[in-house]
Every structure is written in C-alpha cells, then in structure tokens.
Design a protein around this motif. Structure first.
Motif, short mmCIF file in Angstrom:
data_model
loop_
_atom_site.label_atom_id
_atom_site.label_comp_id
_atom_site.label_asym_id
_atom_site.label_seq_id
_atom_site.Cartn_x
_atom_site.Cartn_y
_atom_site.Cartn_z
N THR A 158 16.31 -46.88 -7.11
CA THR A 158 16.72 -48.23 -7.48
C THR A 158 15.51 -49.02 -7.97
O THR A 158 15.64 -49.91 -8.82
N VAL A 159 14.33 -48.69 -7.42
CA VAL A 159 13.08 -49.32 -7.85
C VAL A 159 11.95 -48.34 -7.58
O VAL A 159 11.99 -47.59 -6.61
N ASP A 160 10.96 -48.30 -8.47
CA ASP A 160 9.81 -47.39 -8.29
C ASP A 160 8.68 -48.12 -7.57
O ASP A 160 8.50 -49.33 -7.73
N LEU A 161 7.92 -47.36 -6.79
CA LEU A 161 6.78 -47.96 -6.08
C LEU A 161 5.69 -48.35 -7.07
O LEU A 161 5.40 -47.61 -8.00
N TYR A 195 7.60 -42.53 -7.70
CA TYR A 195 6.23 -42.97 -7.92
C TYR A 195 5.60 -42.13 -9.02
O TYR A 195 6.13 -41.08 -9.41
N THR A 196 4.45 -42.58 -9.50
CA THR A 196 3.69 -41.79 -10.47
C THR A 196 2.89 -40.73 -9.73
O THR A 196 2.71 -40.80 -8.51
N ALA A 197 2.40 -39.75 -10.47
CA ALA A 197 1.58 -38.69 -9.87
C ALA A 197 0.32 -39.26 -9.23
O ALA A 197 -0.10 -38.83 -8.15
N GLU A 198 -0.27 -40.25 -9.89
CA GLU A 198 -1.50 -40.87 -9.36
C GLU A 198 -1.23 -41.56 -8.02
O GLU A 198 -2.04 -41.49 -7.10
#
Length: 359
Positions: A158-161, A195-198
C-alpha cells in the motif's frame, strides 16, 4: 591439512578461531579433542587459541559423519590478537554431500568470552506512547506494532518504505537491548513491507549472522521495488561464499522468469530432444544430470511425455520431483502432465507432484 604459516621470529600468541557453516546446518566443534560448544550451532567461536598444531573436528547433529583437519598456527604477529575465520565448504562427491574446512579471513577480535548482559531487556521509554512512526510501526503500551503494508497475493505494498521509515526502525533497534526482540522487529520490517535494494541492505545489516541475512535476503526479493538492482543486496554480506550463494539465487530467478516468458506452445523437435537427452545421460553423477536437465527445461519447451522420459533417467524420486516441478512452466500440454506421476517410485512423492501441478 590447512597451513597458516610464514617464517618469522617465535612469540606467544593469542587468537580466536571462528568456524561457520553458511548453509545453516548446526554442528559441534572440537579443538584438540576439547568440546568447544555445548549445544550444536551454525557459528562456533573458540577463544584464547595459542600457537602450535590445532586439531579440528566437526560433528553434525544427528549425523555420524565427522570432518577433521589440522591448522599449524605459527608464532607470528599476523595471528596475535586476531580472529581467524574458517568456513565449512560443502561439496558433492560421488553423489554425496561432503564438507571441508576453507580459510575465509583474518580480522580483528570480536565479542568477549562472557557476553555483556544488559541491565534492562528493553528500553523504549524514549519512544512516545500511542504514536505512529512513519509507515513502519506504531507504539502501544511501549510495544511496537509493525504495520503490514505488503499484500502477498499481488506482491505489492500500500506504501513503500522511505529513508525516514528505515531511520525509525534503526532508532527502535538502538533502544532495544534484547537481541531476540531486535531480530523479531527486523524480520517484521522485511516481511511486512516493500523497499529498494539499498534500503534492504540497511535492514539486513542489523542481523548478526550471515545465515540470517541470506535467508531474509531471499525472502525479501519479491518485496523489492527495484529488482534490477537486486545485486546491490550483496553489500550486506561479509563472506564471499554467502554472496555467491545469493548470486546463484538471483540467476535461478532470472532463469525461471525467462522460462515463463517462453509461453510454450510447441515442443522441441525430436532431434533437439535427443541431443538434450544424451547430454543429461552423459552426466557422471546425479547432481550433474539434474543441473543439465534443469538448464534445458528453463530454455526450451517440452511435451509431458518428453519430460517423463527425462525423469526416468534418474534413480531417486528426489531428482525426479525436482525436475518435474522445474519443468512445469515449460510443458506445452499441462492437461496431460499428470502422466509424469508414473515415473515416481513412492506414493508420497507422486502425491506431492500432483498437488503441485493442481495449484
């Protein structure tokens, strides 16, 4: 025999010796016949090791197989007040899994012999009560409740970190003295979010063990918002062997995606199939044969009968089942694929296969 030696002047040395098993299988370590760990573990550390010949023995929990080797630890500055890390490298010999000791690194000493016990198990008094911290957790009665943003059905959130959410998580860990609680919070942060990989690297590096990092790096793949940068996740690992295992995992994911993109409608020709069949049969051991067969089904399309014939090459149901599942996406006549069940020797494996293709 492992040899850690150079010519140098003699002196009394003191070092730590760490033995890790990257695949997570627990073991007991004996050093010069002295039992080091009372309970089987995947990472074992021997403190205050001195110069001379060190006889190593590893015994796996519930397995009669033992691994033995020796280290010649010379009296040189290189090893004094250092931590020597060895890995149990797994290999397949004549169809059997075997292990050998492999040198990993020499580094600075880590961790005291007697762990420091915190005065309080949890210190969350600095966190405000009944407050939402970004999109990652809420505090109730001084306990964090992680928000489940991830939907497993759609593999979306629903939302990304964002970076602020990661900071909130790290802030919570900093104020939580109980290691088991910190691990629990990070597991939830990874499994409940995207989340992104980073940003995943920042989450993974809060784990103390490489085994835990690798396990959750794999589980987190479907949660990545930038899967093209998944290789960045390797920055979380300390050991090359763990990075290589994760890289293999990514290659398998890529192969499976390519396999699905084939949208199989027509099977390989008889001539192509015969070449593939012969290449599998030529494998010296079963692990060579299954590797060749899986590569073929990831790149080509087959009929149910063709897959069953490949399965029949193998003696054990283990390889038959592994190939049958790997080939499912490449079968052009899935309505007939249940014919492959005839290749299995045991009813339990036959049932496992039929359940797999029906889902």
């Amino acid at each position: 025999m492992l040899c850690l030696s150079v010519i140098c002047k003699a002196q009394q040395i003191n070092a730590h010796l760490v033995v890790i098993n990257p695949n997570g299988k627990v073991f007991t370590l004996y050093l010069n016949e002295e039992k080091i760990n009372q309970q089987p573990e995947a990472i074992v550390k021997a403190f205050n090791v001195h110069e001379g010949w060190l006889k190593l023995r590893v015994e796996f929990d519930g397995v009669t197989e033992k691994i033995t080797d020796s280290i010649h630890l010379k009296s040189i500055d290189k090893y004094n007040n250092k931590e020597i890390t060895l890995s149990l490298k797994e290999r397949i010999t004549e169809g059997k899994n075997t292990y050998k000791f492999e040198f990993i690194s020499i580094g600075e000493l880590s961790g005291p012999v007697t762990p420091i016990v915190p005065e309080l198990p949890v210190n969350l008094s600095v966190l405000d009560e009944n407050k939402k911290f970004g999109n990652i957790y809420e505090m109730h009665l001084r306990k964090p409740f992680y928000i489940k943003n991830y939907d497993s059905a759609s593999a979306k959130c629903t939302v990304d970190l964002d970076d602020k959410d990661i900071e909130y998580h790290l802030f919570l860990l900093k104020n939580t003295n109980d290691y088991s609680e910190r691990i629990k919070y990070t597991r939830r942060a990874i499994l409940f979010n995207c989340y992104t990989a980073e940003r995943l690297v920042k989450l993974l590096t809060t784990f103390d063990t490489e085994i835990e990092k690798l396990k959750y790096a794999k589980l987190a793949f479907s949660h990545l918002t930038d899967k093209a940068n998944a290789k960045t996740v390797e920055n979380a690992f300390l050991f090359k062997s763990v990075s290589e295992e994760y890289e293999t995992f990514l290659k398998n994911i890529a192969a499976e995606n390519y396999q699905k993109s084939l949208n199989c409608k027509v099977a390989v020709s008889d001539n192509e199939y015969n070449e593939i069949y012969v290449s599998v049969v030529k494998g010296k051991y079963d692990h060579d044969k299954i590797a060749t067969a899986k590569k073929a089904v990831q790149k080509h399309c087959f009929s149910s009968v063709q897959i069953k014939k490949l399965m029949d090459i193998f003696t054990h149901d283990r390889e038959k089942l592994e190939l049958a599942k790997a080939a499912h996406a490449s079968v052009i006549d899935k309505e007939n694929y249940k014919i492959a069940a005839e290749s299995f020797m045991f009813g339990e494996n036959r049932k496992d296969f039929l359940n797999f293709i029906s889902n």
